[in-house]
Design a protein around this motif. Structure first.
Motif, mmCIF file in Angstrom:
data_model
loop_
_atom_site.group_PDB
_atom_site.id
_atom_site.type_symbol
_atom_site.label_atom_id
_atom_site.label_comp_id
_atom_site.label_asym_id
_atom_site.label_seq_id
_atom_site.Cartn_x
_atom_site.Cartn_y
_atom_site.Cartn_z
ATOM 1 N N ALA A 13 -17.681 -54.973 -18.130
ATOM 2 C CA ALA A 13 -17.133 -55.182 -16.786
ATOM 3 C C ALA A 13 -17.566 -56.575 -16.330
ATOM 4 O O ALA A 13 -18.594 -57.077 -16.778
ATOM 5 N N PRO A 14 -16.805 -57.199 -15.427
ATOM 6 C CA PRO A 14 -17.185 -58.535 -14.955
ATOM 7 C C PRO A 14 -18.449 -58.479 -14.078
ATOM 8 O O PRO A 14 -18.764 -57.437 -13.490
ATOM 9 N N PRO A 15 -19.177 -59.598 -13.984
ATOM 10 C CA PRO A 15 -20.426 -59.619 -13.227
ATOM 11 C C PRO A 15 -20.319 -59.110 -11.789
ATOM 12 O O PRO A 15 -21.192 -58.386 -11.321
ATOM 13 N N ARG A 16 -19.260 -59.447 -11.082
ATOM 14 C CA ARG A 16 -19.143 -58.998 -9.690
ATOM 15 C C ARG A 16 -19.064 -57.476 -9.598
ATOM 16 O O ARG A 16 -19.576 -56.866 -8.665
ATOM 17 N N VAL A 17 -18.434 -56.840 -10.584
ATOM 18 C CA VAL A 17 -18.320 -55.382 -10.614
ATOM 19 C C VAL A 17 -19.671 -54.758 -10.951
ATOM 20 O O VAL A 17 -20.108 -53.802 -10.302
ATOM 21 N N VAL A 18 -20.352 -55.298 -11.947
ATOM 22 C CA VAL A 18 -21.669 -54.780 -12.327
ATOM 23 C C VAL A 18 -22.649 -54.957 -11.170
ATOM 24 O O VAL A 18 -23.386 -54.036 -10.817
ATOM 25 N N TRP A 19 -22.653 -56.138 -10.553
ATOM 26 C CA TRP A 19 -23.558 -56.385 -9.431
ATOM 27 C C TRP A 19 -23.325 -55.361 -8.320
ATOM 28 O O TRP A 19 -24.262 -54.779 -7.797
ATOM 29 N N ARG A 20 -22.072 -55.123 -7.986
ATOM 30 C CA ARG A 20 -21.744 -54.160 -6.924
ATOM 31 C C ARG A 20 -22.201 -52.753 -7.318
ATOM 32 O O ARG A 20 -22.705 -52.003 -6.474
ATOM 33 N N SER A 21 -22.030 -52.379 -8.579
ATOM 34 C CA SER A 21 -22.473 -51.066 -9.057
ATOM 35 C C SER A 21 -23.980 -50.890 -8.892
ATOM 36 O O SER A 21 -24.461 -49.788 -8.636
ATOM 37 N N LEU A 22 -24.724 -51.970 -9.043
ATOM 38 C CA LEU A 22 -26.183 -51.916 -8.905
ATOM 39 C C LEU A 22 -26.617 -51.981 -7.446
ATOM 40 O O LEU A 22 -27.583 -51.324 -7.050
ATOM 41 N N ALA A 23 -25.907 -52.770 -6.654
ATOM 42 C CA ALA A 23 -26.270 -52.943 -5.246
ATOM 43 C C ALA A 23 -25.858 -51.745 -4.394
ATOM 44 O O ALA A 23 -26.511 -51.434 -3.395
ATOM 45 N N VAL A 24 -24.773 -51.071 -4.794
ATOM 46 C CA VAL A 24 -24.281 -49.906 -4.053
ATOM 47 C C VAL A 24 -23.935 -48.815 -5.072
ATOM 48 O O VAL A 24 -22.768 -48.518 -5.308
ATOM 49 N N PRO A 25 -24.970 -48.211 -5.693
ATOM 50 C CA PRO A 25 -24.682 -47.179 -6.697
ATOM 51 C C PRO A 25 -23.903 -46.013 -6.086
ATOM 52 O O PRO A 25 -24.129 -45.646 -4.938
ATOM 53 N N ASP A 26 -22.996 -45.472 -6.851
ATOM 54 C CA ASP A 26 -22.218 -44.300 -6.431
ATOM 55 C C ASP A 26 -21.435 -44.551 -5.149
ATOM 56 O O ASP A 26 -21.244 -43.663 -4.325
ATOM 57 N N GLU A 27 -20.942 -45.765 -4.999
ATOM 58 C CA GLU A 27 -20.135 -46.126 -3.834
ATOM 59 C C GLU A 27 -18.884 -45.246 -3.781
ATOM 60 O O GLU A 27 -18.249 -45.008 -4.813
ATOM 61 N N PRO A 28 -18.517 -44.755 -2.606
ATOM 62 C CA PRO A 28 -17.280 -43.965 -2.501
ATOM 63 C C PRO A 28 -16.096 -44.758 -3.069
ATOM 64 O O PRO A 28 -15.982 -45.959 -2.864
#
Length: 121
Positions: A13-28
């Motif tokens: 996955a691209p960095p922005r997607v991975v970063w978001r997954s880590l910063a907001v795990p299990d985001e709706p």
């Protein structure tokens, strides 16, 4: 700080997607990956620091190790992939080798299996 463990792998996955997954795990609206994979003695970590899109620092996953931190470094790896490195740190002495192995395995599994699979691979 003492290093309990560190490992890097490439995620699909691209960095922005991975970063978001880590910063907001299990985001709706996204595939849940962190909370469903936690064990009874683990908790969803708090985000202590976030520097988009390069770095996220989590609090501990283990209430019995309240001062541990997990640093997550995100960098591009190719056109669409991301190299993710975790570094698990503790301010105190290192735990026994069996505990170190368990902690490393759990972080490794959560990031490089559960998170990876949330991207469909």
């Amino acid at each position: 700080m003492e290093e309990i463990g560190s490992r890097a792998q490439v995620l699909p996955a691209p960095p922005r997607v991975v970063w978001r997954s880590l910063a907001v795990p299990d985001e709706p609206g996204t595939r849940p990956w962190l909370a469903p994979g936690l064990r009874e003695d683990e908790v969803v970590p708090q985000v202590l620091e976030a520097d988009e899109p390069h770095r996220v620092v989590w609090s501990t996953l283990w209430p019995h190790r309240p001062d541990d931190r997990i640093e997550l470094a995100v960098e591009a790896s190719g056109a669409y992939d991301t190299r993710l490195r975790f570094t698990h740190l503790t301010p105190g002495p290192l735990p026994p080798p069996a505990t170190v192995g368990h902690l490393r395995r759990r972080v490794n599994h959560l990031l490089f299996a559960d998170l990876r699979f949330s991207y469909g691979q």
